[in-house]
Each structure stands twice: as structure tokens, then as C-alpha cells.
Design a protein around this motif. Structure first.
Motif, short mmCIF file in Angstrom:
data_model
loop_
_atom_site.label_atom_id
_atom_site.label_comp_id
_atom_site.label_asym_id
_atom_site.label_seq_id
_atom_site.Cartn_x
_atom_site.Cartn_y
_atom_site.Cartn_z
N ALA A 13 0.83 -1.21 0.00
CA ALA A 13 0.00 0.00 0.00
C ALA A 13 0.87 1.26 0.00
O ALA A 13 0.58 2.22 -0.73
CB ALA A 13 -0.93 -0.01 1.21
N GLU A 14 1.95 1.25 0.77
CA GLU A 14 2.88 2.40 0.77
C GLU A 14 3.54 2.55 -0.59
O GLU A 14 3.70 3.66 -1.10
CB GLU A 14 3.94 2.23 1.85
CG GLU A 14 3.46 2.53 3.24
CD GLU A 14 4.60 2.51 4.24
OE1 GLU A 14 5.56 3.28 4.06
OE2 GLU A 14 4.51 1.71 5.19
N PHE A 15 3.96 1.43 -1.17
CA PHE A 15 4.57 1.42 -2.51
C PHE A 15 3.64 2.09 -3.52
O PHE A 15 4.05 2.94 -4.29
CB PHE A 15 4.87 -0.03 -2.89
CG PHE A 15 5.16 -0.26 -4.34
CD1 PHE A 15 6.44 -0.06 -4.84
CD2 PHE A 15 4.17 -0.69 -5.21
CE1 PHE A 15 6.72 -0.28 -6.17
CE2 PHE A 15 4.44 -0.91 -6.54
CZ PHE A 15 5.72 -0.70 -7.03
N ARG A 16 2.38 1.69 -3.52
CA ARG A 16 1.40 2.23 -4.47
C ARG A 16 1.05 3.68 -4.15
O ARG A 16 0.67 4.43 -5.04
CB ARG A 16 0.13 1.40 -4.46
CG ARG A 16 0.32 0.06 -5.13
CD ARG A 16 -0.96 -0.62 -5.39
NE ARG A 16 -1.66 0.01 -6.50
CZ ARG A 16 -2.82 -0.40 -6.98
NH1 ARG A 16 -3.42 -1.42 -6.43
NH2 ARG A 16 -3.39 0.20 -7.99
N GLY A 17 1.19 4.07 -2.89
CA GLY A 17 0.80 5.41 -2.47
C GLY A 17 1.80 6.50 -2.77
O GLY A 17 1.51 7.68 -2.58
N ILE A 18 2.98 6.15 -3.25
CA ILE A 18 3.97 7.18 -3.61
C ILE A 18 3.42 7.95 -4.81
O ILE A 18 3.17 7.37 -5.86
CB ILE A 18 5.35 6.56 -3.92
CG1 ILE A 18 5.90 5.88 -2.67
CG2 ILE A 18 6.31 7.64 -4.45
CD1 ILE A 18 7.15 5.06 -2.93
N SER A 96 5.19 2.60 -15.37
CA SER A 96 4.43 3.24 -14.29
C SER A 96 4.21 2.23 -13.18
O SER A 96 4.41 1.02 -13.38
CB SER A 96 3.07 3.73 -14.81
OG SER A 96 2.28 2.61 -15.20
N VAL A 97 3.77 2.72 -12.04
CA VAL A 97 3.38 1.82 -10.95
C VAL A 97 2.22 0.95 -11.41
O VAL A 97 2.17 -0.25 -11.11
CB VAL A 97 3.00 2.62 -9.69
CG1 VAL A 97 2.36 1.73 -8.64
CG2 VAL A 97 4.21 3.31 -9.11
N ASP A 98 1.29 1.54 -12.16
CA ASP A 98 0.14 0.77 -12.64
C ASP A 98 0.57 -0.41 -13.50
O ASP A 98 -0.04 -1.48 -13.44
CB ASP A 98 -0.83 1.66 -13.42
CG ASP A 98 -1.56 2.66 -12.53
OD1 ASP A 98 -1.61 2.44 -11.29
OD2 ASP A 98 -2.07 3.66 -13.06
N ALA A 99 1.61 -0.24 -14.31
CA ALA A 99 2.11 -1.34 -15.13
C ALA A 99 2.65 -2.46 -14.25
O ALA A 99 2.38 -3.65 -14.51
CB ALA A 99 3.19 -0.85 -16.09
N PHE A 100 3.38 -2.11 -13.20
CA PHE A 100 3.89 -3.11 -12.27
C PHE A 100 2.74 -3.86 -11.61
O PHE A 100 2.73 -5.08 -11.52
CB PHE A 100 4.79 -2.45 -11.22
CG PHE A 100 5.35 -3.41 -10.20
CD1 PHE A 100 6.48 -4.15 -10.48
CD2 PHE A 100 4.73 -3.58 -8.98
CE1 PHE A 100 7.00 -5.04 -9.54
CE2 PHE A 100 5.23 -4.46 -8.03
CZ PHE A 100 6.37 -5.20 -8.33
N VAL A 101 1.73 -3.11 -11.14
CA VAL A 101 0.58 -3.71 -10.48
C VAL A 101 -0.18 -4.61 -11.45
O VAL A 101 -0.61 -5.71 -11.09
CB VAL A 101 -0.33 -2.62 -9.88
CG1 VAL A 101 -1.64 -3.21 -9.37
CG2 VAL A 101 0.41 -1.88 -8.77
#
Length: 138
Positions: A13-18, A96-101
């Protein structure tokens, strides 16, 4: 020794929240088990298990726009714990973070993860903002 082979919900959650748009770099430091430990009892080396993980997860990694921007082989720990030796060291870039997720939520990727979990003894996965290469430190 703590088994650092997966992430916890709070850390994710912290990772995604950056709050930063754009690409991310993920520093991967990976130490393999001598013998992989699969839940179904099959046997292979840790390296063979990680190879299977790469073979099965690679197409998903590429589909989301991932690429390896740096890799190297650890030779010697000059500063740091002498017992930390890494078999694989690389930086993966995601657009992006979204790509990783998207990658880690893909059912085929989750299936490939069984090989990583079976073969990895410990690891570090560190999110970084890409920087500019140049003549100065920092």
C-alpha cells in the motif's frame, strides 16, 4: 534469517501510495536456494526454479512495458554485511506503478510466482525513481 521472498500488504500500500507519475526502477537482489522447495514436492535447483519463473513471467513483463535496464554479477561486498551475497542483481524498469501492479495481478504471472517462491532463499526489491547518469554522485 527472515525470508524476504514476498511483500506484505502494508508495504505494498505504501509502494502504491507514492505520488509520482512516470517510470519506476525496481532494484532486484536475489539469493537462490540450493534446492527449490515446491509445495507439490517436485525437485529442482533454486536456479532452475528461477529460470522457470523468468520463462513464464517474461511475456507478461514485456506486455506491460517492462524491460531490464541494468544487470550485473556480484563479485564482492566491500561495504555491507559480508553474509549478503546475491546471485542475481538487476534493475527492471516499468513505465508506471500501474504497469507493475498490472503484471503482479495477472493470473499467469501469479502462477509463475510459484517458481520464484520455490527457488528464492531471500531477496530485496527496492523501488527507485529513475535518475540521470552523469559525472557526479548523488
Amino acid at each position: 534469517m527472515t525470508d524476504y521472498t514476498g511483500f506484505e500488504g502494508d508495504a505494498f500500500a505504501e509502494f502504491r501510495g507514492i505520488d509520482r507519475d512516470g517510470p519506476i526502477h525496481m532494484l532486484n537482489l536475489v539469493k537462490m536456494k540450493e534446492i527449490a522447495t515446491y509445495d507439490d514436492g517436485r525437485t529442482s535447483t533454486g536456479f532452475e526454479a528461477y529460470e522457470a519463473y523468468g520463462r513464464e513471467s517474461g511475456p507478461i513483463f514485456k506486455r506491460v512495458g517492462g524491460r531490464i535496464v541494468w544487470s550485473g554479477k556480484m563479485e564482492f561486498m566491500l561495504i555491507g554485511p559480508q553474509d549478503e551475497q546475491w546471485d542475481f542483481c538487476f534493475v527492471a524498469e516499468y513505465p508506471s506503478v500501474d504497469a507493475f501492479v498490472e503484471m503482479i495481478k495477472d493470473p499467469a504471472y501469479r502462477e509463475a510466482m510459484k517458481h520464484r517462491q520455490a527457488g528464492v532463499k531471500t531477496s530485496r526489491l527496492i523501488r527507485m525513481a529513475p535518475g540521470q547518469a552523469g559525472e557526479h554522485f548523488g
